[in-house]
Design a protein around this motif. Structure first.
Motif, PDB file in Angstrom:
ATOM      1  N   PRO A 193       0.807  -1.183   0.162  1.00  0.00           N
ATOM      2  CA  PRO A 193      -0.023   0.008  -0.014  1.00  0.00           C
ATOM      3  C   PRO A 193       0.996   1.154   0.001  1.00  0.00           C
ATOM      4  N   VAL A 194       1.989   1.288   0.667  1.00  0.00           N
ATOM      5  CA  VAL A 194       2.798   2.527   0.769  1.00  0.00           C
ATOM      6  C   VAL A 194       3.331   2.692  -0.763  1.00  0.00           C
ATOM      7  N   LEU A 195       3.943   1.571  -1.375  1.00  0.00           N
ATOM      8  CA  LEU A 195       4.328   1.674  -2.711  1.00  0.00           C
ATOM      9  C   LEU A 195       3.078   2.163  -3.596  1.00  0.00           C
ATOM     10  N   LEU A 196       2.084   1.613  -3.423  1.00  0.00           N
ATOM     11  CA  LEU A 196       0.804   2.232  -4.520  1.00  0.00           C
ATOM     12  C   LEU A 196       0.506   3.527  -4.260  1.00  0.00           C
ATOM     13  N   THR A 255      -8.102   0.354  -6.307  1.00  0.00           N
ATOM     14  CA  THR A 255      -9.062   0.906  -6.962  1.00  0.00           C
ATOM     15  C   THR A 255      -9.187   2.182  -6.528  1.00  0.00           C
ATOM     16  N   ASP A 256      -8.862   2.684  -5.572  1.00  0.00           N
ATOM     17  CA  ASP A 256      -8.945   4.151  -4.960  1.00  0.00           C
ATOM     18  C   ASP A 256      -7.734   4.925  -5.622  1.00  0.00           C
ATOM     19  N   ALA A 257      -6.814   4.201  -6.158  1.00  0.00           N
ATOM     20  CA  ALA A 257      -5.757   5.088  -7.031  1.00  0.00           C
ATOM     21  C   ALA A 257      -6.407   5.003  -8.431  1.00  0.00           C
ATOM     22  N   GLY A 258      -7.763   4.575  -9.070  1.00  0.00           N
ATOM     23  CA  GLY A 258      -8.207   4.758 -10.258  1.00  0.00           C
ATOM     24  C   GLY A 258      -7.555   3.642 -11.168  1.00  0.00           C
TER      25      GLY A 258
END
Length: 389
Positions: A166-169, A199-202
């Motif tokens: 998640p940190v990398l994303l 999905t929150d990152a599009g």
């Protein structure tokens, strides 16, 4: 910087690299600095490109190629020795260095990647048993179509990849850079936290389903066993080479309402926006035996079976196009950096180097490009300023 500008009229990949290096905080007192941080970082990147795999050879190469380095930065006091390189690379904040790398990639290769594979790799000799320090384990993001490293995040010794991903994303998603991409990750990421972060990152996810999600895997297996063939989309491809023949049949279903209904029991896995489930049946014929393997995936993208096959196959490109190259060509597994932040920072340096070397437009192998870069200044200069593919 003015020296670099004179060398290259317009902003190049090298100039962008130097600009980003200049923004990294130097932990030393300014009045004691004989070798500014951008000079140190340019030296280790160029030396790594030029087939140097440790600080001793990087320092020796820098002494022999000081005139080349002075095309871009002053190096008033020459280059530091191996001991000083070790001390300085150990002190650089690895989080800032990784952020510098990601920002540089985003500036130099601004096109949004379509397929991104995320996977982890351990540098096996970076452990320190007397100090109780485990080897460095780094999670990297790799644009499989462009063969480009996008970023990396170290896994904490007391944690695992699920906390680093998640940190990398989050870093990769800055400025909407992940919108529309398909992110592929192995089974460890098949959980709602990572799927939601994607999905929150599009972006869309394509996640492997293995024994770590036994209930979901059993449900998908049963679904494919009972589904009418007319409701499924299939694609088969054949791969020959290295003494084997592999046939892969990808079967995809978009009828996934049964995965998104009301919660049926406490703790049941719920992934956001599931749009397809995928079955990949592989049959491999070797010289002395046959091998059969079936894998399952879930995705939030409305894929065709053909597109799913490309995404699944592309994910494993991170193994032979990044991890294998780092181990065999850059000898990462032989590195014995064990103190401070040296192992993490040199892993990022190798990612700088592999992106630059791979961007060269000739037909030479990465290994041969590194060899020639160590011999010929003009060839190294051309790598530093190679045009985008």
């Amino acid at each position: 910087m003015s020296v670099a500008s004179a060398e290259f009229g317009q902003k190049s990949r090298l100039r962008a690299l130097l600009d980003h290096f200049s923004r990294i905080d130097d932990p030393r007192e300014a009045w004691r600095v004989a070798h500014p941080l951008p000079e140190i970082l340019l030296l280790v990147v160029c030396g790594t490109i030029a087939d140097c795999d440790d600080y001793d050879t990087i320092a020796a190469w820098g002494e022999q190629r000081l005139g080349f380095l002075r095309r871009f930065l002053p190096y008033h006091h020459g280059v530091p020795g191996a001991r000083w390189l070790t001390l300085l690379m150990n002190r650089i904040d690895p989080a800032l260095f990784s952020a510098c790398f990601t920002a540089w990639v985003r500036e130099v290769w601004p096109d949004r990647p379509e397929l991104i594979a995320i996977d982890g790799k351990t540098s096996r000799r970076s452990h320190n048993r007397p100090a109780g320090k485990a080897p460095l384990h780094l999670v990297s993001a790799f644009a499989t179509t462009g063969r480009l490293v996008l970023g990396q995040e170290a896994v904490d010794e007391k944690s695992n990849e699920t906390t680093a991903i998640p940190v990398l994303l989050e870093r990769l998603a800055e400025g909407g850079a992940l919108k529309g991409a398909i992110v592929t990750i192995d089974a460890i990421a098949c959980n709602s936290t990572i799927a939601t972060a994607i999905t929150d990152a599009g972006a869309h996810y394509l996640l492997a389903v293995k024994e770590n999600q036994p209930t979901l895997r059993a449900e998908i297996e049963t679904f494919f066993a009972d589904a009418p063939p007319t409701s499924l989309d299939s694609f088969t491809d054949l791969d020959k080479g290295h003494g084997r023949i592999e046939q892969r049949t990808v079967t995809l279903a978009r009828e996934v309402d049964w995965l998104t209904g009301d919660r049926r029991f406490p703790g049941e896995l719920r992934l956001p926006g599931v749009a397809a489930v995928i079955k990949v049946a592989a049959r491999t014929e070797l010289k002395d035996r046959g091998r059969f393997d079936t894998r399952y995936y879930v995705s939030s993208a409305s894929l065709t079976a053909h597109a799913a096959a490309q995404a699944v196959r592309g994910h494993w490109g991170i193994e032979n196009r990044l991890h294998w190259v780092l181990d065999v060509v850059f000898k990462e597994d032989q590195s014995r950096l064990r103190t401070g932040h040296g192992a993490r920072n040199m892993a990022v340096v190798r990612h700088f180097a592999i992106n630059l070397v791979r961007a060269a437009t000739d037909k030479k192998s990465i290994k041969l490009r590194r060899k020639i870069a160590g011999w010929a200044d003009d060839y190294l200069a051309s790598i530093l300023n190679a045009k985008t593919r």
